[in-house]
Motif scaffolding. Sequence first.
Motif, PDB file in Angstrom:
ATOM      1  N   VAL A  37      -8.108  11.423   8.301  1.00 56.16           N
ATOM      2  CA  VAL A  37      -8.313  10.249   7.461  1.00 56.16           C
ATOM      3  C   VAL A  37      -7.164  10.132   6.469  1.00 56.16           C
ATOM      4  O   VAL A  37      -6.645  11.133   5.985  1.00 56.16           O
ATOM      5  N   MET A  38      -6.785   8.891   6.187  1.00 55.93           N
ATOM      6  CA  MET A  38      -5.695   8.621   5.251  1.00 55.93           C
ATOM      7  C   MET A  38      -6.261   7.925   4.018  1.00 55.93           C
ATOM      8  O   MET A  38      -7.022   6.963   4.138  1.00 55.93           O
ATOM      9  N   PHE A  39      -5.879   8.395   2.839  1.00 57.46           N
ATOM     10  CA  PHE A  39      -6.298   7.809   1.575  1.00 57.46           C
ATOM     11  C   PHE A  39      -5.132   6.998   1.016  1.00 57.46           C
ATOM     12  O   PHE A  39      -4.002   7.493   0.973  1.00 57.46           O
ATOM     13  N   SER A  40      -5.415   5.772   0.572  1.00 56.94           N
ATOM     14  CA  SER A  40      -4.317   4.949   0.067  1.00 56.94           C
ATOM     15  C   SER A  40      -4.744   4.105  -1.132  1.00 56.94           C
ATOM     16  O   SER A  40      -5.924   3.892  -1.388  1.00 56.94           O
ATOM     17  N   TYR A  41      -3.737   3.619  -1.834  1.00 56.35           N
ATOM     18  CA  TYR A  41      -3.879   2.703  -2.961  1.00 56.35           C
ATOM     19  C   TYR A  41      -3.127   1.417  -2.582  1.00 56.35           C
ATOM     20  O   TYR A  41      -2.040   1.479  -2.022  1.00 56.35           O
ATOM     21  N   SER A  42      -3.733   0.255  -2.878  1.00 58.09           N
ATOM     22  CA  SER A  42      -3.101  -1.032  -2.568  1.00 58.09           C
ATOM     23  C   SER A  42      -3.009  -1.894  -3.821  1.00 58.09           C
ATOM     24  O   SER A  42      -3.900  -1.874  -4.664  1.00 58.09           O
ATOM     25  N   SER A  68       0.832  -1.207   0.000  1.00 58.50           N
ATOM     26  CA  SER A  68       0.000   0.000   0.000  1.00 58.50           C
ATOM     27  C   SER A  68       0.859   1.246   0.000  1.00 58.50           C
ATOM     28  O   SER A  68       1.954   1.269   0.562  1.00 58.50           O
ATOM     29  N   PHE A  69       0.306   2.287  -0.605  1.00 62.20           N
ATOM     30  CA  PHE A  69       0.956   3.587  -0.643  1.00 62.20           C
ATOM     31  C   PHE A  69      -0.098   4.652  -0.362  1.00 62.20           C
ATOM     32  O   PHE A  69      -1.180   4.624  -0.941  1.00 62.20           O
ATOM     33  N   SER A  70       0.210   5.565   0.525  1.00 62.05           N
ATOM     34  CA  SER A  70      -0.680   6.685   0.797  1.00 62.05           C
ATOM     35  C   SER A  70       0.047   7.987   0.535  1.00 62.05           C
ATOM     36  O   SER A  70       1.030   8.304   1.206  1.00 62.05           O
ATOM     37  N   PRO A  71      -0.446   8.762  -0.427  1.00 62.58           N
ATOM     38  CA  PRO A  71       0.194  10.042  -0.719  1.00 62.58           C
ATOM     39  C   PRO A  71      -0.403  11.210   0.069  1.00 62.58           C
ATOM     40  O   PRO A  71       0.133  12.303   0.058  1.00 62.58           O
ATOM     41  N   TYR A  72      -1.531  10.966   0.767  1.00 63.74           N
ATOM     42  CA  TYR A  72      -2.234  12.092   1.376  1.00 63.74           C
ATOM     43  C   TYR A  72      -3.045  11.683   2.596  1.00 63.74           C
ATOM     44  O   TYR A  72      -3.733  10.658   2.590  1.00 63.74           O
TER      45      TYR A  72
END
Length: 169
Positions: free
Chosen positions: A161-166, A43-47
């Motif tokens: 809140v954290m937004f992420s892509y997995s 996972s990566f969270s940029p924001y």
Amino acid sequence: MQKHCGLRLAAIATMALAGSFHLNTFAQTAEPPLRSAARWELSFSPYTHHWHHDDEHKNVALIAIERIQPDNALWGAALFNNSFGQTSGYVYYGRQWDGVFGQPALYTKLSAGVIYGYRGKYKDKVPYNRGGFSPAIIPAVGYRLTPVDAVQVAILGTAGVMFSYSRRF
């Protein structure tokens, strides 16, 4: 300030559009994930959006690796720079529930573990912090864009809140 807000909105829009080509097809044909084998997810969270503005806040970026067992128990580790620019980590154990509300692509997660990294003048920014270590419980809701790609929103208590892509592999 407006420049940073625009960059953040662009990052969120990019994440949302990343799987939009497959979204409708997958949502209509998705089946629950195979439970015969454990799987890894990166996972990566940029924001991260903070509930309350603080001039000392810095952008939070995170990278995490997670192992999801066939019974949907999970464990993982994350490395991130916290809201005050300190290198931090989170090790955790939890559970994932797939097919929430009868929607094959929708899932929820709950993890509990230990965060390390809030030190010095920021030690009181997280509860029960002792020597930089503090407990954490993080609920999340995700949407599987394809069988291997997902977007997720994690609730970070009263912080934001954290937004992420997995990506599953």
